[in-house]
Design a protein around this motif. Sequence first.
Motif, PDB file in Angstrom:
ATOM      1  N   VAL A   1       0.850  -1.201   0.000  1.00  0.00           N
ATOM      2  CA  VAL A   1       0.000   0.000   0.000  1.00  0.00           C
ATOM      3  C   VAL A   1       0.888   1.254   0.000  1.00  0.00           C
ATOM      4  O   VAL A   1       1.515   1.597   0.999  1.00  0.00           O
ATOM      5  CB  VAL A   1      -0.956  -0.008   1.211  1.00  0.00           C
ATOM      6  CG1 VAL A   1      -1.761   1.289   1.259  1.00  0.00           C
ATOM      7  CG2 VAL A   1      -1.903  -1.207   1.123  1.00  0.00           C
TER       8      VAL A   1
ATOM      9  N   LYS B   1      -0.018   4.454  -0.831  1.00  0.00           N
ATOM     10  CA  LYS B   1      -0.720   5.739  -0.745  1.00  0.00           C
ATOM     11  C   LYS B   1       0.121   6.790  -0.019  1.00  0.00           C
ATOM     12  O   LYS B   1       0.767   6.457   0.982  1.00  0.00           O
ATOM     13  CB  LYS B   1      -2.074   5.572  -0.047  1.00  0.00           C
ATOM     14  CG  LYS B   1      -1.977   5.079   1.383  1.00  0.00           C
ATOM     15  CD  LYS B   1      -3.354   4.701   1.936  1.00  0.00           C
ATOM     16  CE  LYS B   1      -3.263   4.336   3.403  1.00  0.00           C
ATOM     17  NZ  LYS B   1      -4.470   3.685   3.908  1.00  0.00           N
TER      18      LYS B   1
ATOM     19  N   ILE C   1      -7.901   0.389  -3.117  1.00  0.00           N
ATOM     20  CA  ILE C   1      -8.332  -0.157  -1.829  1.00  0.00           C
ATOM     21  C   ILE C   1      -9.208   0.809  -1.041  1.00  0.00           C
ATOM     22  O   ILE C   1      -9.696   0.475   0.031  1.00  0.00           O
ATOM     23  CB  ILE C   1      -7.112  -0.571  -0.959  1.00  0.00           C
ATOM     24  CG1 ILE C   1      -6.245   0.653  -0.641  1.00  0.00           C
ATOM     25  CG2 ILE C   1      -6.293  -1.649  -1.648  1.00  0.00           C
ATOM     26  CD1 ILE C   1      -5.192   0.372   0.434  1.00  0.00           C
TER      27      ILE C   1
ATOM     28  N   MET D   1     -13.675  -8.332   0.892  1.00  0.00           N
ATOM     29  CA  MET D   1     -12.669  -7.563   1.622  1.00  0.00           C
ATOM     30  C   MET D   1     -13.262  -7.137   2.948  1.00  0.00           C
ATOM     31  O   MET D   1     -14.470  -6.880   3.035  1.00  0.00           O
ATOM     32  CB  MET D   1     -12.307  -6.336   0.788  1.00  0.00           C
ATOM     33  CG  MET D   1     -11.243  -5.433   1.347  1.00  0.00           C
ATOM     34  SD  MET D   1     -11.840  -4.099   2.367  1.00  0.00           S
ATOM     35  CE  MET D   1     -10.772  -2.779   1.856  1.00  0.00           C
TER      36      MET D   1
ATOM     37  N   MET E   1     -12.225  -5.050   6.952  1.00  0.00           N
ATOM     38  CA  MET E   1     -11.296  -4.412   7.889  1.00  0.00           C
ATOM     39  C   MET E   1     -11.786  -4.646   9.306  1.00  0.00           C
ATOM     40  O   MET E   1     -12.937  -4.351   9.620  1.00  0.00           O
ATOM     41  CB  MET E   1     -11.219  -2.912   7.627  1.00  0.00           C
ATOM     42  CG  MET E   1     -10.530  -2.568   6.312  1.00  0.00           C
ATOM     43  SD  MET E   1     -10.679  -0.817   5.930  1.00  0.00           S
ATOM     44  CE  MET E   1      -9.299  -0.194   6.878  1.00  0.00           C
TER      45      MET E   1
ATOM     46  N   SER F   1      -0.892  -3.744   8.234  1.00  0.00           N
ATOM     47  CA  SER F   1       0.386  -3.852   8.966  1.00  0.00           C
ATOM     48  C   SER F   1       0.197  -4.365  10.390  1.00  0.00           C
ATOM     49  O   SER F   1       0.975  -5.186  10.875  1.00  0.00           O
ATOM     50  CB  SER F   1       1.089  -2.495   9.023  1.00  0.00           C
ATOM     51  OG  SER F   1       1.474  -2.096   7.731  1.00  0.00           O
TER      52      SER F   1
ATOM     53  N   VAL G   1      -0.664  -4.066   2.942  1.00  0.00           N
ATOM     54  CA  VAL G   1       0.293  -3.603   3.943  1.00  0.00           C
ATOM     55  C   VAL G   1       1.028  -2.350   3.474  1.00  0.00           C
ATOM     56  O   VAL G   1       1.677  -2.361   2.427  1.00  0.00           O
ATOM     57  CB  VAL G   1       1.308  -4.727   4.258  1.00  0.00           C
ATOM     58  CG1 VAL G   1       2.355  -4.239   5.243  1.00  0.00           C
ATOM     59  CG2 VAL G   1       0.574  -5.939   4.825  1.00  0.00           C
ATOM     60  N   GLY G   2       0.907  -1.286   4.247  1.00  0.00           N
ATOM     61  CA  GLY G   2       1.545  -0.018   3.908  1.00  0.00           C
ATOM     62  C   GLY G   2       2.705   0.316   4.808  1.00  0.00           C
ATOM     63  O   GLY G   2       3.883   0.165   4.446  1.00  0.00           O
ATOM     64  N   SER G   3       2.402   0.763   6.028  1.00  0.00           N
ATOM     65  CA  SER G   3       3.445   1.311   6.902  1.00  0.00           C
ATOM     66  C   SER G   3       4.563   0.315   7.247  1.00  0.00           C
ATOM     67  O   SER G   3       5.716   0.718   7.396  1.00  0.00           O
ATOM     68  CB  SER G   3       2.829   1.907   8.165  1.00  0.00           C
ATOM     69  OG  SER G   3       1.812   1.088   8.664  1.00  0.00           O
TER      70      SER G   3
HETATM   71  C1  LIG Z   1      -4.016   2.425   4.301  1.00  0.00           C
HETATM   72  C2  LIG Z   1      -4.734   1.152   4.148  1.00  0.00           C
HETATM   73  C3  LIG Z   1      -4.101  -0.080   4.395  1.00  0.00           C
HETATM   74  C4  LIG Z   1      -2.659  -0.198   4.868  1.00  0.00           C
HETATM   75  O1  LIG Z   1      -2.528   0.260   6.178  1.00  0.00           O
HETATM   76  P1  LIG Z   1      -1.182   0.013   7.021  1.00  0.00           P
HETATM   77  O2  LIG Z   1      -1.645   0.038   8.422  1.00  0.00           O
HETATM   78  O3  LIG Z   1      -0.267   1.136   6.682  1.00  0.00           O
HETATM   79  O4  LIG Z   1      -0.620  -1.288   6.613  1.00  0.00           O
HETATM   80  C5  LIG Z   1      -4.835  -1.236   4.205  1.00  0.00           C
HETATM   81  N1  LIG Z   1      -6.103  -1.204   3.791  1.00  0.00           N
HETATM   82  C6  LIG Z   1      -6.749  -0.051   3.537  1.00  0.00           C
HETATM   83  C7  LIG Z   1      -8.160  -0.085   3.080  1.00  0.00           C
HETATM   84  C8  LIG Z   1      -6.096   1.169   3.722  1.00  0.00           C
HETATM   85  O5  LIG Z   1      -6.738   2.310   3.466  1.00  0.00           O
END
Ligand SMILES: *Cc1c(COP(=O)(O)O)cnc(C)c1O
Length: 220
Positions: free
Chosen positions: A23, A25, A67, A151, A153, A192, A208-210
């Motif tokens: 990720v 962004k 996403i 999907m 969260m 993450s 996974v971003g951070s």
């Molecule tokens: C930003 C984002 C992520 C990644 O988040 P991290 O905590 O940086 O890994 C994953 N899914 C969605 C929908 C997001 O907006």
Amino acid sequence: MLVKQNLIEFTNKIPSHVTLVAVSKTKPIVDIQEAYNAGQRVFGENKIQEMAAKHEALPKDIQWHMIGHLQSNKVKYMAHFVDLIHGVDSLKTLKEINKQAQKHNRIIPCLLQAKIAKEETKFGLSFEKIEEILASDEFAALKNIKVTGLMGMASFSSDDQIVSEEFKRLKLFYNKMNANGAGFSILSMGMSGDFKLAINNGSNMIRVGSAIFGARNYIA
Ligand SMILES: *Cc1c(COP(=O)(O)O)cnc(C)c1O
């Protein structure tokens, strides 16, 4: 070098049946290029125009995943290249994606976002609503989209049990839909902070971003 190192370490931590969506962004092109050079090909963004600009600037064999929450009027900016749209949470949005995909003679894969967290702020559909959409004649008429999975969260909670229960619920629903012939192949859950719990509970795609690119700086 840090992105490359993070990515290699991260990839070693996850089983091979799990797809890693990096990720990116808010992160600059150079960071994405570094991840690309280290072998990463799947990237996720949450803003359509930012993703379109990065798509223009970077190698064309990158698979771009949207996403974020979608604004229908912007779907047209990604319809020609997006590989997977994760956060679809209405029939109206599916119709708009279908319309834009048709213009490019494409079938765009989509995931329906299920609401599994208790928090009010999380987008997503109830399981009942997902079943209703998939069974509708209106959905059956959409020939230029394909719902390839779900999907979700989980809650932002330090209680692993709460998070695990939420992921487990979605996995059970995913299995139930497949037993009824949905033909799903993707279950996108885990970020993450909770990817391990997500994988333990049946995820096969993590976003996974951070953990790869470092913390995001929204002011920059
Ligand atoms: C930003 C984002 C992520 C990644 O988040 P991290 O905590 O940086 O890994 C994953 N899914 C969605 C929908 C997001 O907006």
